[in-house]
Design an enzyme around this catalytic site. Structure first.
Site, PDB file in Angstrom:
ATOM      1  N   ARG A 302       0.852  -1.171   0.000  1.00 34.48           N
ATOM      2  CA  ARG A 302       0.000   0.000   0.000  1.00 34.48           C
ATOM      3  C   ARG A 302       0.897   1.233   0.000  1.00 34.48           C
ATOM      4  O   ARG A 302       2.061   1.170   0.415  1.00 34.48           O
ATOM      5  CB  ARG A 302      -0.923   0.024   1.219  1.00 34.48           C
ATOM      6  CG  ARG A 302      -1.857  -1.180   1.315  1.00 34.48           C
ATOM      7  CD  ARG A 302      -2.708  -1.099   2.574  1.00 34.48           C
ATOM      8  NE  ARG A 302      -3.645  -2.223   2.700  1.00 34.48           N
ATOM      9  CZ  ARG A 302      -3.382  -3.355   3.344  1.00 34.48           C
ATOM     10  NH1 ARG A 302      -2.196  -3.506   3.940  1.00 34.48           N
ATOM     11  NH2 ARG A 302      -4.273  -4.320   3.406  1.00 34.48           N
ATOM     12  N   LYS A 327      -2.108  -2.054   7.822  1.00 31.96           N
ATOM     13  CA  LYS A 327      -3.535  -1.956   8.107  1.00 31.96           C
ATOM     14  C   LYS A 327      -3.939  -3.011   9.130  1.00 31.96           C
ATOM     15  O   LYS A 327      -3.630  -4.192   8.984  1.00 31.96           O
ATOM     16  CB  LYS A 327      -4.331  -2.154   6.813  1.00 31.96           C
ATOM     17  CG  LYS A 327      -5.819  -1.863   6.940  1.00 31.96           C
ATOM     18  CD  LYS A 327      -6.487  -1.944   5.586  1.00 31.96           C
ATOM     19  CE  LYS A 327      -7.965  -1.594   5.681  1.00 31.96           C
ATOM     20  NZ  LYS A 327      -8.618  -1.668   4.347  1.00 31.96           N
ATOM     21  N   HIS A 433      -2.392   2.911  -6.050  1.00 33.40           N
ATOM     22  CA  HIS A 433      -2.963   1.632  -5.584  1.00 33.40           C
ATOM     23  C   HIS A 433      -3.170   0.660  -6.741  1.00 33.40           C
ATOM     24  O   HIS A 433      -3.267  -0.557  -6.524  1.00 33.40           O
ATOM     25  CB  HIS A 433      -4.287   1.888  -4.870  1.00 33.40           C
ATOM     26  CG  HIS A 433      -4.631   0.823  -3.873  1.00 33.40           C
ATOM     27  ND1 HIS A 433      -3.935   0.632  -2.704  1.00 33.40           N
ATOM     28  CD2 HIS A 433      -5.603  -0.137  -3.889  1.00 33.40           C
ATOM     29  CE1 HIS A 433      -4.466  -0.375  -2.025  1.00 33.40           C
ATOM     30  NE2 HIS A 433      -5.469  -0.868  -2.725  1.00 33.40           N
ATOM     31  N   ARG A 436      -0.540  -1.986  -6.825  1.00 37.76           N
ATOM     32  CA  ARG A 436      -0.784  -3.111  -5.898  1.00 37.76           C
ATOM     33  C   ARG A 436      -1.761  -4.099  -6.515  1.00 37.76           C
ATOM     34  O   ARG A 436      -1.577  -5.323  -6.401  1.00 37.76           O
ATOM     35  CB  ARG A 436      -1.316  -2.557  -4.579  1.00 37.76           C
ATOM     36  CG  ARG A 436      -1.737  -3.618  -3.542  1.00 37.76           C
ATOM     37  CD  ARG A 436      -2.140  -2.914  -2.257  1.00 37.76           C
ATOM     38  NE  ARG A 436      -2.922  -3.756  -1.361  1.00 37.76           N
ATOM     39  CZ  ARG A 436      -2.411  -4.550  -0.418  1.00 37.76           C
ATOM     40  NH1 ARG A 436      -1.102  -4.628  -0.268  1.00 37.76           N
ATOM     41  NH2 ARG A 436      -3.197  -5.258   0.371  1.00 37.76           N
ATOM     42  N   HIS A 459      -4.009  -9.421   3.556  1.00 36.07           N
ATOM     43  CA  HIS A 459      -5.459  -9.453   3.732  1.00 36.07           C
ATOM     44  C   HIS A 459      -5.830 -10.369   4.898  1.00 36.07           C
ATOM     45  O   HIS A 459      -5.255 -11.453   5.054  1.00 36.07           O
ATOM     46  CB  HIS A 459      -6.144  -9.954   2.463  1.00 36.07           C
ATOM     47  CG  HIS A 459      -6.119  -8.972   1.342  1.00 36.07           C
ATOM     48  ND1 HIS A 459      -6.359  -9.312   0.026  1.00 36.07           N
ATOM     49  CD2 HIS A 459      -5.881  -7.634   1.334  1.00 36.07           C
ATOM     50  CE1 HIS A 459      -6.272  -8.237  -0.738  1.00 36.07           C
ATOM     51  NE2 HIS A 459      -5.985  -7.210   0.037  1.00 36.07           N
ATOM     52  N   TYR A 468      -9.473 -10.558  -7.174  1.00 35.69           N
ATOM     53  CA  TYR A 468      -8.520 -10.521  -8.283  1.00 35.69           C
ATOM     54  C   TYR A 468      -8.729 -11.668  -9.267  1.00 35.69           C
ATOM     55  O   TYR A 468      -8.121 -11.675 -10.345  1.00 35.69           O
ATOM     56  CB  TYR A 468      -7.087 -10.548  -7.743  1.00 35.69           C
ATOM     57  CG  TYR A 468      -6.772  -9.314  -6.936  1.00 35.69           C
ATOM     58  CD1 TYR A 468      -6.655  -8.068  -7.539  1.00 35.69           C
ATOM     59  CD2 TYR A 468      -6.620  -9.383  -5.547  1.00 35.69           C
ATOM     60  CE1 TYR A 468      -6.391  -6.929  -6.797  1.00 35.69           C
ATOM     61  CE2 TYR A 468      -6.354  -8.258  -4.804  1.00 35.69           C
ATOM     62  CZ  TYR A 468      -6.244  -7.037  -5.424  1.00 35.69           C
ATOM     63  OH  TYR A 468      -5.984  -5.906  -4.691  1.00 35.69           O
TER      64      TYR A 468
END
Length: 486
Positions: A302, A327, A433, A436, A459, A468
């Site tokens: 990120r 995150k 982004h 990524r 994640h 994706y």
């Protein structure tokens, strides 16, 4: 419009100050008093009669005034009546002569409380004559306790609605900041929650925070979906912000919300660049933005994860980049691309030279996470703690009058990549982004399993990574086969 005598205005304002009415509300109180006295003058009502209040309330209803505004009008008028009583200008007249006057026996210093839910009790309906104020006051004195309601007999206002608008929310924002910081949430979370709280305050017209209820939340969320037409993710973020506000700031129960119009959440397929487009993009970027973009794509970082990298996060021996406090306050490791090792070593030399210049000019060090600065006094000036991508200028800390260097600001990267996309003519809405997204999609195309990609991206849920699968072409065989036949 009737003009209120200056002496009356001055006395009224003094009483508002004594009652600790916030300064922004005083103008509204005076406005409602002027409207009420003008109404009484125009329709020949006695300003202190209960019938005058009922008629004025009905007029406000016809004018479609909000219940919060009607409540504020009632409070403003009651303050005026108490002022008149203190000046001995109001007398109680028997019921045979005129309607019962307002209750002036309540001490002006008393405040409305949430438990006072109704101005008119079930035993004292609006359309029936009520006992005089003198009788109610005597009965109240006999029990030696607070009245069930600080009421004006036959008053049609209700306390089951919100209190005055225009209240101060300064303490709410202070408490919100403290609650987020004590839980070590990111500054971005604070910024987002504070933004939604500000919008919620505007929607409720700065209603008194203690009187906020679930009806306000339902109305606000429906307003976002119907009037503002926000995305489903934005409405969910607003819901989470209000949930945090009620639970940790206002300390109120956040009940289950039903009957709220929810914004429809659509499935978003990320924008992905091809490898040719990425190489073309890199050719139009200068250092150090070029190196930042290379790490975004090469490591799947990120933007903030990349900009917050420090010198000690690079391990050239093992070929690993360690990402701290990403995150959700999680750490992870990602492979260090061999293609960018020469650029990284060159960047480290530039960081070292910049650090030496800063130390010679009285530099106090870089910004450190949480309490590291208190634990290690000299860490801010050490090379290992320096940002890999330092800011272009030093920042003055007002409290300590020290100059410190932060990391490169995200807007520099965002603007540079946006300009590079324009210059290259790439027909896609690409942002930092997007690199990524491209990292994950290209790994999936190279037959990396989804769980590995999930770990590299950081994640928490594999369902987030599954998006994706929609960015790559399906390569499944037409005929199903048994694994024994592979």
């Amino acid at each position: 419009m009737l003009t209120i005598p200056f002496k009356t205005v001055k006395s009224y304002q003094s009483l508002l100050v004594q009652r600790s009415i916030p300064a922004p509300d005083r103008a509204h109180y005076q406005k409602w008093l002027r409207y009420y006295l003008d109404f009484c003058h125009r329709y020949r009502f006695e300003a202190t009669d209960k019938d005058s209040f009922s008629a004025f309330h009905q007029k406000l209803v016809e004018k479609e005034q909000l219940e919060s505004q009607r409540r504020q009008a009632h409070d403003a008028i009651q303050v005026y009546c108490r002022m008149m009583a203190n000046e001995a200008k109001v007398s109680v007249i028997s019921e045979s002569e005129r309607p019962t006057p307002v209750d002036l026996s309540v001490d002006a210093s008393e405040q409305w409380r949430p438990e006072h839910r109704q101005f008119v009790s079930a035993e004292d309906p609006v359309d029936a004559p009520s006992q005089t104020v003198v009788e109610k006051t005597a009965a109240h004195s006999a029990v030696k306790g607070p009245p069930a309601s600080h009421s004006i007999p036959n008053m049609a206002f209700s306390l089951d609605v919100e209190k005055n608008t225009g209240q101060s929310w300064v303490w709410v924002y202070d408490a919100l900041k403290s609650a987020i910081q004590v839980r070590h949430y990111s500054p971005k979370t604070l910024e987002a929650y504070r933004g939604w709280t500000r919008k919620f305050q505007a929607f409720t017209k700065s209603k008194q925070p203690q009187r906020l209820c679930m009806e306000d939340v339902k109305g606000f969320l429906s307003y976002l979906a119907v009037d503002k037409k926000v995305a489903g993710s934005s409405q969910n973020q607003a819901f989470n912000a209000l949930l945090f506000l009620f639970k940790h700031v206002l300390e109120k129960d956040f009940e289950q919300i039903e009957g709220v119009v929810r914004a429809k959440r659509k499935k978003y397929i990320p924008v992905v660049l091809s490898r040719e487009e990425i190489d073309l993009l890199f050719d139009h970027l200068d250092d150090p933005i070029n190196l930042v973009a290379s790490l975004l794509y090469g490591c799947g970082l990120r933007l903030f994860e990349c900009l917050k990298l420090r010198v000690q996060d690079l391990n050239f021996d093992t070929g690993v980049v360690t990402v701290h406090d990403s995150k959700g306050k999680k750490d992870r490791s990602v492979p260090l691309p061999e293609a960018v090792v020469p650029q990284l070593r060159k960047q480290l030399v530039a960081v070292s030279d910049l650090r030496k210049q800063d130390l010679e000019s009285g530099y106090a060090g870089c910004f450190l996470p949480d309490s590291v600065g208190n634990k290690y006094k000299n860490a801010a000036g050490e090379f290992a703690w320096q940002y890999l991508f330092p800011a272009r200028t030093l920042r003055l800390i007002e409290r300590t009058q020290e100059y410190r260097r932060d990391h490169l600001h995200e807007t520099h990267v965002q603007r540079a990549i946006k300009q590079a996309v324009r210059d290259t003519g790439i027909p896609k809405r690409a942002t930092p982004h997007t690199l990524r997204h491209s990292f994950a999609s290209h790994l999936l195309t190279a037959n990396y399993d989804i769980r590995t990609i999930q770990q590299l991206l950081g994640h928490s849920d594999v369902r987030t990574t599954m998006i994706y699968t929609h960015t790559v072409k399906s390569t499944t065989l037409k005929e199903a086969k048994s694994p024994l036949d592979f």
